[in-house]
Design an enzyme around this catalytic site. Structure first.
Site, PDB file in Angstrom:
ATOM      1  CD  GLU A  19      -0.705  -5.730   8.767  1.00 18.70           C
ATOM      2  OE1 GLU A  19      -0.932  -5.094   9.825  1.00 18.70           O
ATOM      3  OE2 GLU A  19      -1.179  -5.404   7.667  1.00 18.70           O
ATOM      4  CG  ASP A  22      -1.875  -1.131   1.287  1.00 14.51           C
ATOM      5  OD1 ASP A  22      -1.868  -1.970   0.373  1.00 14.51           O
ATOM      6  OD2 ASP A  22      -2.643  -1.201   2.257  1.00 14.51           O
TER       7      ASP A  22
HETATM    8  C1  DGY Z   1      -5.564  -1.299   4.626  1.00 12.11           C
HETATM    9  O1  DGY Z   1      -6.644  -0.866   5.024  1.00 12.11           O
HETATM   10  O2  DGY Z   1      -4.478  -0.908   5.050  1.00 12.11           O
HETATM   11  C2  DGY Z   1      -5.559  -2.355   3.633  1.00 12.11           C
HETATM   12  O3  DGY Z   1      -4.286  -2.803   3.378  1.00 12.11           O
HETATM   13  C3  DGY Z   1      -6.206  -1.940   2.368  1.00 12.11           C
HETATM   14  O4  DGY Z   1      -6.270  -3.046   1.553  1.00 12.11           O
END
Ligand code: DGY
Length: 433
Positions: free
Chosen positions: A397, A165
């Site tokens: 994560e 992201d």
């Molecule tokens: C988030 O909300 O950070 C997710 O990775 C979007 O897919």
């Protein structure tokens, strides 16, 4: 470790699908779902199949598989279904609310993994036969709608489609954008420290790209014309190529599939040639990104730059260069493999999401690919590093790549806790002979 991983996957199961992490990600995410199914397959094949079936049930009529499927209402996540408004697109799922974008197309290779793991090949093949055409339809959608110049490489129109992201790679695109200040309450930073998440200004850009896509009712041709973000991403294309290969292998086990196999081989040949021609950078000795909007390459090295190893895209010479690069820049004695961004760059941030931390899914892909190429030693190091950080810190994560930071346990793991794909892929690594 195995029993903890199974416990996490059991706790994150929600009657038909698995949430990536309670509260932080309370819905079904496309690539999370695929990686998670690989872990589920080791102890509950029924649930692994259900996970994939639920995902595919949300496929749009045009073949798109959405990035998030909002099965339930939840006020712990932003932006939710009401922001995305997927029903603007005439072919969106009528059954489920979703986003109007996708994520790396993992489903093809995940089916092959389920086949590999299953002890009952007849039963799993029967299941695969019942869903494989949906995955094929998804690839067809991508090649027909996401490749306007017919190059064999597909684009993504939002950084969330990349899965990585807030990678520094997207910074130059956001710098060109004049996004408004949106009024919204972040939910992610209620669950995770803000220093580990994208910034507020980055969210303004993320939301602005969605607003533009919504203005055009998520029409692909219009998005290709107007989206400020339009990128050929090495990771997304690697995953598609890997999944093409898996579909070819699986269709060979299914009668009357010749036409589909032929089409997949055509996509595959064209994609691999163009990938190496356009995305391999000889100077950097790594795969890079192509910004279609600016019509120029984005010359940055990230963990996605090595991902093509997973899909057997590089030649012998290229893989030799890539591994040298990986070991010189990402794997000194000071770092765990594999940082998500070049640790030698000034933009490297070891705590912030995709700007530096180690991610288990990228490690898993690199591990599998390196093994296939015969780079057993580096592959083993990646596996060892992955298991070591999870053992020390827990099933988080993402993780700090700096080894020197690991003096105090449980302080160098970031983002969501009890994270599904970390549990699932660790389980897969532990179950290996
Ligand atoms: C988030 O909300 O950070 C997710 O990775 C979007 O897919």
């Amino acid at each position: 470790m195995k029993s903890k991983a199974i416990e996490i996957l059991n706790n994150n199961w929600r009657n038909g699908f698995t949430v990536p992490s309670e509260n932080l990600y309370p819905f079904q995410w496309k690539w999370d779902s695929g990686f998670t199914a690989i872990g589920l397959a080791h102890f509950n094949m029924g649930r692994a199949k259900k996970e994939i079936s639920t995902l595919l049930d949300a496929q749009w009529e045009n073949g798109l598989i959405p990035h998030i499927i909002f099965h339930t209402k939840s006020d712990t996540y932003f932006p939710g279904a009401d922001f995305h408004c997927s029903n603007l697109h005439p072919k969106a799922s009528k059954k489920y609310k979703s986003t109007g974008m996708s994520q790396p197309p993992v489903t093809g290779f995940v089916l092959q993994e389920l086949y590999r793991i299953s002890k009952d090949k007849t039963a799993i093949l029967q299941y695969i036969e019942s869903v494989i055409d949906k995955v094929y339809k998804n690839h067809n959608y991508l090649y027909e709608n996401r490749d306007p110049k017919n190059e064999g490489l597909v684009y993504i129109y939002h950084n969330w489609e990349s899965g990585t992201d807030n990678s520094p790679v997207w910074d130059t695109i956001f710098e060109r954008m004049d996004s408004p200040e949106f009024k919204f309450n972040r939910k992610d930073t209620l669950h995770v420290d803000a220093s580990q998440r994208p910034s507020h200004q980055e969210y303004n850009h993320y939301l602005q790209i969605i607003e533009i896509a919504k203005k055009y009712a998520y029409d692909d041709a219009k998005i290709a014309k107007h989206s400020p973000f339009l990128v050929q991403d090495p990771l997304f294309n690697t995953v598609l190529i890997k999944s093409n290969e898996s579909l070819i292998k699986l269709y060979k086990l299914i009668p009357n599939s010749e036409k589909k196999i032929k089409q997949l081989k055509n996509w595959q040949n064209k994609a691999i040639n163009r990938f190496n021609e356009k995305l391999y950078n000889q100077e950097l000795k790594a795969y890079i990104y192509y910004d279609l909007r600016a019509d120029k390459a984005i010359k940055e090295i990230t963990s996605s730059s090595f991902a093509p190893i997973f899909a057997k895209i590089p030649s012998k010479k290229q893989v030799e260069e890539l591994t040298q690069n990986l070991m010189q820049n990402f794997a000194s004695d000071d770092y765990y493999l594999c940082a998500s961004y070049n640790p030698k760059s000034s933009k490297f941030n070891p705590k912030k999401y995709w700007r530096g931390p180690v991610w288990v899914n990228l490690n898993w892909m690199l591990y599998k690919g390196l093994k296939e190429y015969g780079y057993q030693e580096i592959a083993s190091q990646i596996k060892k590093d992955t298991l070591e950080i999870v053992q020390q810190e827990g099933f988080y994560e993402y993780f700090d790549p700096r080894k020197k930071e690991y003096t105090k346990p449980r302080s160098k793991a970031y983002g969501g806790e009890n994270f599904s794909w970390t549990a699932a892929l660790v389980l897969d690594l532990l179950n290996e002979n």
